[in-house]
Design a protein around this motif. Structure first.
Motif, PDB file in Angstrom:
ATOM      1  N   GLU A   1       1.415   8.103  -3.661  1.00  0.00           N
ATOM      2  CA  GLU A   1       2.306   7.037  -3.184  1.00  0.00           C
ATOM      3  C   GLU A   1       2.442   5.934  -4.225  1.00  0.00           C
ATOM      4  O   GLU A   1       3.538   5.417  -4.463  1.00  0.00           O
ATOM      5  CB  GLU A   1       1.787   6.482  -1.864  1.00  0.00           C
ATOM      6  N   ARG A   2       1.329   5.567  -4.855  1.00  0.00           N
ATOM      7  CA  ARG A   2       1.382   4.518  -5.886  1.00  0.00           C
ATOM      8  C   ARG A   2       2.209   4.985  -7.085  1.00  0.00           C
ATOM      9  O   ARG A   2       2.962   4.209  -7.674  1.00  0.00           O
ATOM     10  CB  ARG A   2      -0.026   4.099  -6.306  1.00  0.00           C
TER      11      ARG A   2
ATOM     12  N   SER B   1       4.704   7.107  -6.989  1.00  0.00           N
ATOM     13  CA  SER B   1       6.103   7.038  -6.567  1.00  0.00           C
ATOM     14  C   SER B   1       6.621   5.608  -6.646  1.00  0.00           C
ATOM     15  O   SER B   1       7.743   5.374  -7.098  1.00  0.00           O
ATOM     16  CB  SER B   1       6.256   7.568  -5.140  1.00  0.00           C
ATOM     17  N   ASP B   2       5.809   4.659  -6.209  1.00  0.00           N
ATOM     18  CA  ASP B   2       6.209   3.249  -6.275  1.00  0.00           C
ATOM     19  C   ASP B   2       6.420   2.790  -7.721  1.00  0.00           C
ATOM     20  O   ASP B   2       7.325   2.026  -8.011  1.00  0.00           O
ATOM     21  CB  ASP B   2       5.162   2.360  -5.609  1.00  0.00           C
TER      22      ASP B   2
ATOM     23  N   ASP C   1       9.839   4.351  -9.297  1.00  0.00           N
ATOM     24  CA  ASP C   1      11.130   3.811  -8.867  1.00  0.00           C
ATOM     25  C   ASP C   1      11.700   2.791  -9.851  1.00  0.00           C
ATOM     26  O   ASP C   1      12.832   2.933 -10.292  1.00  0.00           O
ATOM     27  CB  ASP C   1      11.037   3.220  -7.458  1.00  0.00           C
TER      28      ASP C   1
END
Length: 88
Positions: A72-73, A75-76, A79
């Motif tokens: 998740e990190r 992916s963040d 972006d």
């Protein structure tokens, strides 16, 4: 104040650190799966074996959660990098 190049460098370093953490967690998972297969291949009649298996499952679950959080990190972090690339 950080320059644009400094920000990109920092983001890339953070991404590298997260990827390294994800790889480490994956290696832990591989080792734990092997250990679980060893325990499971033994007869599970004894309480100690059962408790060991439960401990291994808890450990695997924790490492999976760590890997998911790292993903998740990542992916963040990706972006904003994607936005920068599209501007060039």
């Amino acid at each position: 104040m950080m320059t644009e190049t400094g920000k990109k460098s920092s983001a890339h370093t953070s991404l590298r650190n997260e990827v390294d953490q994800l790889r480490l967690s994956t290696n832990h998972l591989k080792n734990l799966v092997y250990s679980m297969s060893v325990v499971m291949s033994e007869r599970m009649e004894h309480t100690q074996e059962y408790e060991a298996l439960l401990t291994l499952f808890d450990t695997v679950r924790n490492h999976i959660e760590n890997a998911q959080a790292s993903s998740e990190r990542i992916s963040d972090l990706l972006d904003p990098c994607a936005l920068d690339v599209s501007k060039d």
